[in-house]
Design a protein around this motif. Structure first.
Motif, mmCIF file in Angstrom:
data_model
loop_
_atom_site.group_PDB
_atom_site.id
_atom_site.type_symbol
_atom_site.label_atom_id
_atom_site.label_comp_id
_atom_site.label_asym_id
_atom_site.label_seq_id
_atom_site.Cartn_x
_atom_site.Cartn_y
_atom_site.Cartn_z
ATOM 1 N N LYS A 228 9.591 43.647 66.065
ATOM 2 C CA LYS A 228 9.305 44.765 65.152
ATOM 3 C C LYS A 228 7.806 44.993 64.985
ATOM 4 O O LYS A 228 7.351 46.123 64.776
ATOM 5 C CB LYS A 228 9.963 44.510 63.798
ATOM 6 N N LYS A 229 7.028 43.915 65.093
ATOM 7 C CA LYS A 229 5.576 44.037 64.947
ATOM 8 C C LYS A 229 4.942 44.900 66.031
ATOM 9 O O LYS A 229 3.871 45.485 65.818
ATOM 10 C CB LYS A 229 4.929 42.651 64.941
ATOM 11 N N ILE A 230 5.565 44.928 67.209
ATOM 12 C CA ILE A 230 4.977 45.721 68.297
ATOM 13 C C ILE A 230 5.771 46.993 68.585
ATOM 14 O O ILE A 230 5.506 47.682 69.571
ATOM 15 C CB ILE A 230 4.837 44.890 69.591
ATOM 16 N N THR A 231 6.731 47.285 67.713
ATOM 17 C CA THR A 231 7.541 48.488 67.907
ATOM 18 C C THR A 231 7.130 49.535 66.873
ATOM 19 O O THR A 231 7.720 49.666 65.802
ATOM 20 C CB THR A 231 9.042 48.175 67.773
ATOM 21 N N SER A 232 6.075 50.270 67.192
ATOM 22 C CA SER A 232 5.577 51.304 66.285
ATOM 23 C C SER A 232 6.516 52.505 66.285
ATOM 24 O O SER A 232 7.074 52.869 67.330
ATOM 25 C CB SER A 232 4.183 51.767 66.719
ATOM 26 N N PRO A 233 6.682 53.139 65.118
ATOM 27 C CA PRO A 233 7.533 54.338 65.057
ATOM 28 C C PRO A 233 7.059 55.416 66.026
ATOM 29 O O PRO A 233 5.863 55.715 66.088
ATOM 30 C CB PRO A 233 7.375 54.799 63.600
ATOM 31 N N GLN A 234 8.009 55.919 66.811
ATOM 32 C CA GLN A 234 7.752 56.989 67.783
ATOM 33 C C GLN A 234 6.771 56.569 68.883
ATOM 34 O O GLN A 234 6.185 57.425 69.551
ATOM 35 C CB GLN A 234 7.256 58.251 67.076
ATOM 36 N N GLY A 235 6.605 55.259 69.056
ATOM 37 C CA GLY A 235 5.690 54.781 70.081
ATOM 38 C C GLY A 235 6.390 54.457 71.396
ATOM 39 O O GLY A 235 7.587 54.676 71.568
ATOM 40 N N THR A 236 5.632 53.909 72.336
ATOM 41 C CA THR A 236 6.162 53.617 73.676
ATOM 42 C C THR A 236 7.200 52.501 73.652
ATOM 43 O O THR A 236 8.221 52.574 74.337
ATOM 44 C CB THR A 236 5.017 53.218 74.621
ATOM 45 N N THR A 237 6.930 51.448 72.878
ATOM 46 C CA THR A 237 7.878 50.329 72.807
ATOM 47 C C THR A 237 9.192 50.782 72.197
ATOM 48 O O THR A 237 10.272 50.402 72.674
ATOM 49 C CB THR A 237 7.294 49.168 71.986
ATOM 50 N N GLU A 238 9.111 51.598 71.154
ATOM 51 C CA GLU A 238 10.337 52.112 70.534
ATOM 52 C C GLU A 238 11.168 52.902 71.540
ATOM 53 O O GLU A 238 12.401 52.778 71.563
ATOM 54 C CB GLU A 238 10.002 52.997 69.336
ATOM 55 N N ALA A 239 10.502 53.672 72.376
ATOM 56 C CA ALA A 239 11.221 54.442 73.394
ATOM 57 C C ALA A 239 11.974 53.515 74.346
ATOM 58 O O ALA A 239 13.128 53.769 74.713
ATOM 59 C CB ALA A 239 10.244 55.324 74.169
ATOM 60 N N GLY A 240 11.318 52.424 74.728
ATOM 61 C CA GLY A 240 11.976 51.464 75.610
ATOM 62 C C GLY A 240 13.135 50.764 74.927
ATOM 63 O O GLY A 240 14.218 50.610 75.517
ATOM 64 N N ILE A 241 12.922 50.339 73.687
ATOM 65 C CA ILE A 241 13.983 49.646 72.932
ATOM 66 C C ILE A 241 15.180 50.570 72.709
ATOM 67 O O ILE A 241 16.341 50.133 72.793
ATOM 68 C CB ILE A 241 13.445 49.131 71.576
ATOM 69 N N GLU A 242 14.917 51.845 72.441
ATOM 70 C CA GLU A 242 16.015 52.798 72.246
ATOM 71 C C GLU A 242 16.878 52.905 73.495
ATOM 72 O O GLU A 242 18.109 53.038 73.412
ATOM 73 C CB GLU A 242 15.466 54.175 71.854
ATOM 74 N N THR A 243 16.251 52.850 74.664
ATOM 75 C CA THR A 243 17.020 52.890 75.915
ATOM 76 C C THR A 243 17.857 51.626 76.065
ATOM 77 O O THR A 243 19.027 51.685 76.457
ATOM 78 C CB THR A 243 16.074 53.043 77.125
ATOM 79 N N LEU A 244 17.284 50.459 75.726
ATOM 80 C CA LEU A 244 18.059 49.212 75.775
ATOM 81 C C LEU A 244 19.244 49.287 74.827
ATOM 82 O O LEU A 244 20.358 48.855 75.166
ATOM 83 C CB LEU A 244 17.167 48.019 75.412
ATOM 84 N N ASN A 245 19.029 49.832 73.639
ATOM 85 C CA ASN A 245 20.123 49.976 72.672
ATOM 86 C C ASN A 245 21.195 50.933 73.178
ATOM 87 O O ASN A 245 22.397 50.710 72.976
ATOM 88 C CB ASN A 245 19.581 50.461 71.320
ATOM 89 N N LYS A 246 20.752 52.000 73.820
ATOM 90 C CA LYS A 246 21.692 52.992 74.356
ATOM 91 C C LYS A 246 22.671 52.350 75.331
ATOM 92 O O LYS A 246 23.855 52.713 75.398
ATOM 93 C CB LYS A 246 20.922 54.117 75.039
ATOM 94 N N TYR A 247 22.169 51.401 76.101
ATOM 95 C CA TYR A 247 23.019 50.728 77.100
ATOM 96 C C TYR A 247 23.546 49.374 76.605
ATOM 97 O O TYR A 247 23.959 48.524 77.399
ATOM 98 C CB TYR A 247 22.239 50.558 78.413
ATOM 99 N N ASP A 248 23.522 49.185 75.288
ATOM 100 C CA ASP A 248 24.096 47.983 74.667
ATOM 101 C C ASP A 248 23.502 46.689 75.216
ATOM 102 O O ASP A 248 24.217 45.725 75.508
ATOM 103 C CB ASP A 248 25.620 47.963 74.828
ATOM 104 N N PHE A 249 22.171 46.670 75.343
ATOM 105 C CA PHE A 249 21.496 45.500 75.898
ATOM 106 C C PHE A 249 21.859 44.217 75.159
ATOM 107 O O PHE A 249 22.146 43.188 75.763
ATOM 108 C CB PHE A 249 19.975 45.722 75.851
ATOM 109 N N GLU A 250 21.845 44.277 73.819
ATOM 110 C CA GLU A 250 22.157 43.084 73.028
ATOM 111 C C GLU A 250 23.551 42.560 73.339
ATOM 112 O O GLU A 250 23.746 41.353 73.562
ATOM 113 C CB GLU A 250 22.049 43.406 71.534
ATOM 114 N N LYS A 251 24.520 43.467 73.378
ATOM 115 C CA LYS A 251 25.899 43.061 73.658
ATOM 116 C C LYS A 251 26.037 42.520 75.076
ATOM 117 O O LYS A 251 26.781 41.563 75.322
ATOM 118 C CB LYS A 251 26.849 44.235 73.451
#
Length: 271
Positions: A228-251
């Motif tokens: 969370k410390k490196i995931t700034s709102p509307q930033g590049t890391t958030e964009a990458g994390i959103e894609t991982l979430n979209k494809y259920d990376f955690e699951k």
């Protein structure tokens, strides 16, 4: 460590442990004996690489050793034990680094009351960075666990766990390096497909993985907090994390660990 150690099995895990022990200097090379079923070429390779004693004669290897390390494939264990059990001495300490196989089963195969300690290292043992979990069989006592810790701490860190947790350990740290390598492969592929230099990409990715691990180790902060410390709102890391979430990376990762753990249980049930 004033002990002689015999490896029964000379595959990748045995080699990783041998490499780590030799680099640590805890044992002299003549204190390490290695045997396998019948592969002379493999033993010759280990001997040339590490200058340890590699011998096909099982009696010589076992009777000279204080500690016997079972490092075969699970499906080779029964045959391997049959080939050495007559040479096992009363009280001789046995370590097993075989995935999925219980200490009770190993004790039954040997037909005695030798202390058995189960360990689950990973191949990072080669460079002294293994994460090794250790558990005691019914005839193993604190002194035997201490000897296991002394040995396996030369190739990384150790923790003592209940044997019932070993299947989960296998899914996390035993197989874990392969998951990380797979992630690195994907990042490398993404970089090269974007036209980036492969060698530079690997240098950046390798240091990134190393740095993330050190941050987890040294800061004491959770992975969630560091992320969370490196995931700034509307930033590049958030964009990458959103894609991982979209494809259920955690699951997907959780299922990956569960699949490896389940396979460890299946190997145990085939005892």
């Amino acid at each position: 460590m004033n002990k002689k150690i015999a490896f029964v099995g000379a595959g990748s895990m045995a080699e990783a442990i041998i490499s780590g022990i030799v680099k640590s200097g805890i044992l002299k090379k003549e204190q390490i004996l290695v045997t396998n079923k019948s592969n002379r070429e493999r033993l010759e390779n280990i001997k040339n690489k590490y200058d340890v004693q590699c011998i096909l004669d099982k009696e010589t290897v076992i009777t000279e050793a204080d500690i016997v390390i079972l490092a075969t494939k699970p499906y080779d264990l029964k045959e391997s034990v049959e080939s050495i059990k007559e040479f096992i001495q009363p009280g001789q300490l046995i370590f097993s680094v075989i995935a999925g196989i219980s200490t009770d089963y190993i004790t039954t195969l040997f037909g005695g009351n030798n202390p058995v300690v189960r360990a689950m290292p990973n191949t990072s043992a080669t460079i002294g960075y293994s994460a090794t979990a250790i558990s005691a069989g019914k005839y193993a006592h604190e002194v035997h666990l201490n000897q296991a810790e002394e040995l396996f701490e030369t190739i990384g860190t150790t923790v003592i766990v209940n044997e019932d947790d070993m299947h989960t350990v296998t899914g996390i740290s035993g197989s874990g390096p392969a998951y990380i390598y797979y992630l690195v492969e994907a990042m490398e592929k993404a970089a090269t497909e974007a036209g980036f230099d492969k060698e530079i990409a690997m240098e950046l990715i390798t240091q990134t993985v190393r740095g993330a691990g050190q941050m987890l180790k040294e800061t004491g902060e959770s992975a969630a907090v560091l992320r969370k410390k490196i995931t700034s709102p509307q930033g590049t890391t958030e964009a990458g994390i959103e894609t991982l979430n979209k494809y259920d990376f955690e699951k997907i990762v959780m299922k990956c660990v569960k699949s490896a753990s389940n396979r460890s249980e299946e190997l145990g049930k085939s005892e």
